[in-house]
Design an enzyme around this catalytic site. Structure first.
Site, PDB file in Angstrom:
ATOM      1  N   THR A  41      35.432  35.641  49.923  1.00 18.42           N
ATOM      2  CA  THR A  41      34.368  35.858  50.958  1.00 18.42           C
ATOM      3  C   THR A  41      33.148  35.310  50.491  1.00 18.42           C
ATOM      4  OG1 THR A  41      35.102  38.384  51.057  1.00 18.42           O
ATOM      5  CG2 THR A  41      33.076  37.759  51.917  1.00 18.42           C
ATOM      6  N   GLY A  96      31.425  38.182  45.922  1.00 16.75           N
ATOM      7  CA  GLY A  96      32.239  39.423  46.366  1.00 16.75           C
ATOM      8  C   GLY A  96      32.461  40.029  45.333  1.00 16.75           C
ATOM      9  N   ASP A  98      35.843  43.184  44.081  1.00 21.76           N
ATOM     10  CA  ASP A  98      37.214  43.655  44.130  1.00 21.76           C
ATOM     11  C   ASP A  98      37.171  45.258  44.605  1.00 21.76           C
ATOM     12  OD1 ASP A  98      38.602  41.314  43.509  1.00 21.76           O
ATOM     13  OD2 ASP A  98      38.022  41.584  41.397  1.00 21.76           O
ATOM     14  N   LYS A 108      34.963  43.516  39.245  1.00 19.65           N
ATOM     15  CA  LYS A 108      35.147  42.109  39.768  1.00 19.65           C
ATOM     16  C   LYS A 108      36.013  41.428  38.754  1.00 19.65           C
ATOM     17  CE  LYS A 108      31.494  39.554  40.642  1.00 19.65           C
ATOM     18  NZ  LYS A 108      32.351  38.999  41.699  1.00 19.65           N
ATOM     19  N   GLY A 109      36.308  40.097  39.295  1.00 19.41           N
ATOM     20  CA  GLY A 109      37.255  39.541  38.289  1.00 19.41           C
ATOM     21  C   GLY A 109      38.587  39.024  38.892  1.00 19.41           C
ATOM     22  N   GLY A 110      38.861  39.533  40.078  1.00 19.95           N
ATOM     23  CA  GLY A 110      40.161  39.051  40.409  1.00 19.95           C
ATOM     24  C   GLY A 110      40.286  37.651  40.702  1.00 19.95           C
ATOM     25  N   GLY A 111      39.169  36.779  40.973  1.00 23.28           N
ATOM     26  CA  GLY A 111      39.059  35.395  41.228  1.00 23.28           C
ATOM     27  C   GLY A 111      39.263  34.581  39.771  1.00 23.28           C
ATOM     28  N   GLU A 117      30.508  34.980  36.208  1.00 26.44           N
ATOM     29  CA  GLU A 117      30.058  35.644  37.257  1.00 26.44           C
ATOM     30  C   GLU A 117      28.911  36.686  36.718  1.00 26.44           C
ATOM     31  OE1 GLU A 117      33.291  35.695  40.963  1.00 26.44           O
ATOM     32  OE2 GLU A 117      33.507  37.139  38.936  1.00 26.44           O
TER      33      GLU A 117
END
Length: 240
Positions: A41, A96, A98, A108-111, A117
């Site tokens: 996103t 974005g 998660d 966060k941190g899926g990427g 970040e």
């Protein structure tokens, strides 16, 4: 264990993500330093910023990337980029998430870019989260495992420690089965704690453990949420 627990209609979700990204970019003004998030996103938002720069609707924008992949994407799109030393304050970051709870706390941190970040989020005057409505959750941990970035030295010790806290732990891997290594050279452990009753307490517990570099709990950092779904586009601001 999967990092994301619920399947979605990919084509429809892509449309929602695009709608949210375009709406979030409306907050970007000429002359800003803009943090550029990592993930599908956030990438749509980056591309829309590049489009507005190209046709003259935005000008004098400088980007700051949350990952090497984002830096490369932004440069290819013609967005001027600030050096990694971050010589200037970031006016606004679009990123974005998660999972998002009603208080705009995040997982966060899926990427795989959670350390960078979080550095960018903490350095930003405003942090706008863009997401489709599948990321909304009444409680963190219901929909997504918690990514935790650990140093490669002695990482199995952190694996055991996280299991002792009640998590089901998996080592993040690439498609070929080799360990996923972050831009900072670390390993990610995806930890399924189930519903997290006290995210603030868990954050403190994780932060005091030697070898844990960072965790994916982003608490009190998001100022805004722009989400899109079957009920349309919504913009929410953090209370207080």
């Amino acid at each position: 264990m999967s990092t994301g627990k619920f399947p979605i209609d990919t084509e429809l979700r892509t449309t929602y993500k695009q709608e949210a990204a375009v709406r979030a970019v409306e907050f970007v003004q000429s002359g800003m330093v803009v943090g550029l998030g990592t993930g599908s996103t956030a990438t749509l938002a980056i591309r829309h910023i590049a489009l507005l720069l190209d046709d003259g609707r935005l000008g004098n924008i400088v980007g700051f990337a949350t990952s090497r992949a984002v830096w490369e994407e932004a440069r290819k799109l013609g967005i001027p980029m600030m050096a990694e030393e971050m010589p200037s304050t970031i006016d606004l970051t679009i990123d974005g998430a998660d999972e998002v709870d009603p208080d705009l706390n995040l997982i966060k941190g899926g990427g795989g870019a959670l350390l960078r970040e979080k550095i960018v989020a903490q350095a930003s005057r405003r942090m706008i989260i863009v997401a489709d409505d599948s990321k909304l959750s009444p409680q963190l941990g219901l929909r997504h495992a918690l990514p935790i970035e650990v140093v490669s030295f002695g990482w199995r010790s952190q694996f055991r420690y996280l299991e002792s806290l009640g998590a089901q732990v998996e080592v993040r891997q690439k498609a070929d089965g080799s360990p996923f290594i972050t831009d900072s050279g670390n390993v990610i452990l995806d930890c399924d704690f189930g519903p997290i009753d006290n995210p603030a307490q868990l954050a403190v517990t994780l932060s005091t453990r030697a070898g844990i570099i960072e965790h994916g709990l982003f608490l009190g950092l998001a100022t805004d949420l722009v989400t899109s779904g079957r009920d349309g586009i919504r913009h929410l601001e953090r209370r207080g």
